[in-house]
Design an enzyme around this catalytic site. Structure first.
Site, PDB file in Angstrom:
ATOM      1  CG  ASP A 116      -2.293   0.579   0.891  1.00  0.00           C
ATOM      2  OD1 ASP A 116      -2.376   1.824   0.879  1.00  0.00           O
ATOM      3  OD2 ASP A 116      -3.257  -0.155   0.656  1.00  0.00           O
ATOM      4  CG  HIS A 152      -5.438   3.411   1.524  1.00  0.00           C
ATOM      5  ND1 HIS A 152      -5.068   2.172   1.058  1.00  0.00           N
ATOM      6  CD2 HIS A 152      -6.778   3.498   1.340  1.00  0.00           C
ATOM      7  CE1 HIS A 152      -6.133   1.533   0.608  1.00  0.00           C
ATOM      8  NE2 HIS A 152      -7.182   2.315   0.765  1.00  0.00           N
ATOM      9  CB  SER A 341      -9.574   0.316   0.877  1.00  0.00           C
ATOM     10  OG  SER A 341      -9.034   0.777  -0.325  1.00  0.00           O
TER      11      SER A 341
END
Length: 423
Positions: A116, A152, A341
């Site tokens: 990520d 994220h 996600s």
């Protein structure tokens, strides 16, 4: 024969940069010029026309797109707790994960890789948990965020393996491999990222990114990246294969258009909300493998996912600019993570629990267990076919306790797991 390729190399001044060792006979070549008949696009087509060449394409550069879907509300600070925020983590209850912890909370020998935008490696939820890390943007052994927008990956890692200092991941005792995928990356480096992760001994890989959502266009998976993923599932874990989970996407469109998530060597994860209905944004299609809880429409009262947040002012839940923390608030966590996600690292964490119970399982056996454990939700709208599969939810919403119970009764060929019996 290789002679035809060597002749082209010599004729056009092409040099071999490196051999791609995730393929039996793959090479990265350098064209002598950036465009024209000596450029990579023209030459790629020329090489592809050779009978000996399976694929050839320019080393294009692409921008990473995460699959976080924020709610229609401002993320606010969460109440400070001296113990745990477990009562806020409704997604763990919905998937029977807390019940499954009676069987296993994970093993440190099982390594879950989050590919990520970086992970806040100093966060208290990941202390003494990270066994390998790398930044493929800076090419350094440091998997922490580098950009102001790199929040994220921290939230994804929290969903998968948060230790439970304040917020739990699905597999709180599993180890973590932190891989930072930069904002922009070329195909060759993207492929090598998977090879590197396999070489670090990853047992599970979670990817919550892909092509941009919502455009309805077909975005193919680069051939060399496909080969690197294939290497992971065929050669990873000493030949048992690494289960790879991919966010189906948040564009409310067909996952078939996404060459990454629709790749048969990965498992595409869709999202359902807190009342076990499809999250309005979740992509759909025949390649959806399974569903897991995530956020929904906040204007309709649907809840987000509570997880770890990047520390400081750059997280989803930023510290106050003036530095004055309210004593009843904790800004190292967010109550508003979501999208496919979030659903994806949740299933990856559950796969980590499965392998913690029986590490001898192959990736296809993990897939079979997840398929058989899933609960059929929203049966009036899910349109499950005769194989028990829905284009909205795959085989259904994952059930962690059932998955670990199935693992205990599952014996793979040659397994010496003390928990395994003949099914």
């Amino acid at each position: 024969t290789i002679e035809a390729i060597n002749l082209l190399n010599k004729k056009h001044g092409v040099q071999i940069i490196s051999k791609q060792d995730y393929m039996s006979n793959g090479f990265e070549l350098q064209a002598p010029m950036s465009e024209g008949e000596k450029g990579p696009i023209y030459l790629s087509n020329l090489y592809y026309e050779l009978e000996e060449v399976e694929f050839s394409h320019p080393n294009f550069v692409r921008r990473r797109r995460t699959r976080y879907k924020p709610a229609n509300k401002k993320n606010t600070a969460v109440s400070k707790s001296s113990t745990s925020f477990l009562n806020e983590q409704w997604h763990l209850d919905q998937t029977k994960t807390t019940d499954a912890w009676e069987i296993s909370m994970g093993s440190p020998t099982i390594k879950i890789a989050i590919l990520d935008d970086g992970i806040d490696t100093s966060h208290k939820e990941f202390q003494n948990k990270i066994v390998a890390e790398f930044d493929f943007g800076s090419n350094i052994q440091d998997g922490s965020p580098k950009s102001d927008f790199d929040s994220h990956g921290t939230a994804c890692a929290g969903v998968a393996v948060g230790s439970g200092i304040k917020a739990y991941g699905a597999a709180p005792k599993c180890s973590l491999i932190a891989v930072r995928y930069p904002d922009v990356i070329d195909y060759a480096k993207e492929a090598y990222m998977f090879k590197w992760t396999a070489d670090q001994g990853a047992d599970v890989i979670s990817c919550s990114w892909g092509p941009a959502d919502g455009y309805g266009t077909y975005d193919p998976l680069p051939d060399n990246v496909r080969e690197a993923i294939k290497f992971c599932v065929e050669e990873g874990r000493s030949g048992k294969g690494i289960p790879i989970f991919w966010a189906a996407g948040n564009g409310n469109e067909s996952v078939s258009n996404d060459g990454y998530a629709s790749n048969p060597n990965v498992m595409a994860v869709a999202a359902n909300n807190d009342i076990e209905m499809r999250s309005f944004y979740s992509d759909f299609g025949p390649e959806v493998f399974i569903s897991a809880p995530s956020n929904g429409d906040a204007s309709m009262g649907r809840r987000g996912i509570f997880t770890a947040d990047r520390s400081g002012q750059l997280g989803y839940n930023p510290d106050p600019i003036d530095g004055s923390l309210h004593p009843a608030e904790d800004f190292d966590y967010t109550s508003d993570f979501g999208g496919t996600s979030s659903a994806t690292p949740l299933v990856a964490g559950i796969a980590g629990l499965i392998l913690s119970v029986d590490q001898n399982l192959t990736w296809t056996e993990v897939k079979e267990i997840l398929k058989d454990c899933a609960d059929k939700i929203d049966t009036s709208n899910g349109n499950y076919n005769t194989d028990g599969r829905s284009e909205l939810y795959g085989y259904g919403r994952v059930n962690t306790k059932r998955a670990l119970q199935l693992t205990q009764s599952f014996r793979s060929p040659g397994s010496n797991s003390p928990n395994a019996t003949t099914p």
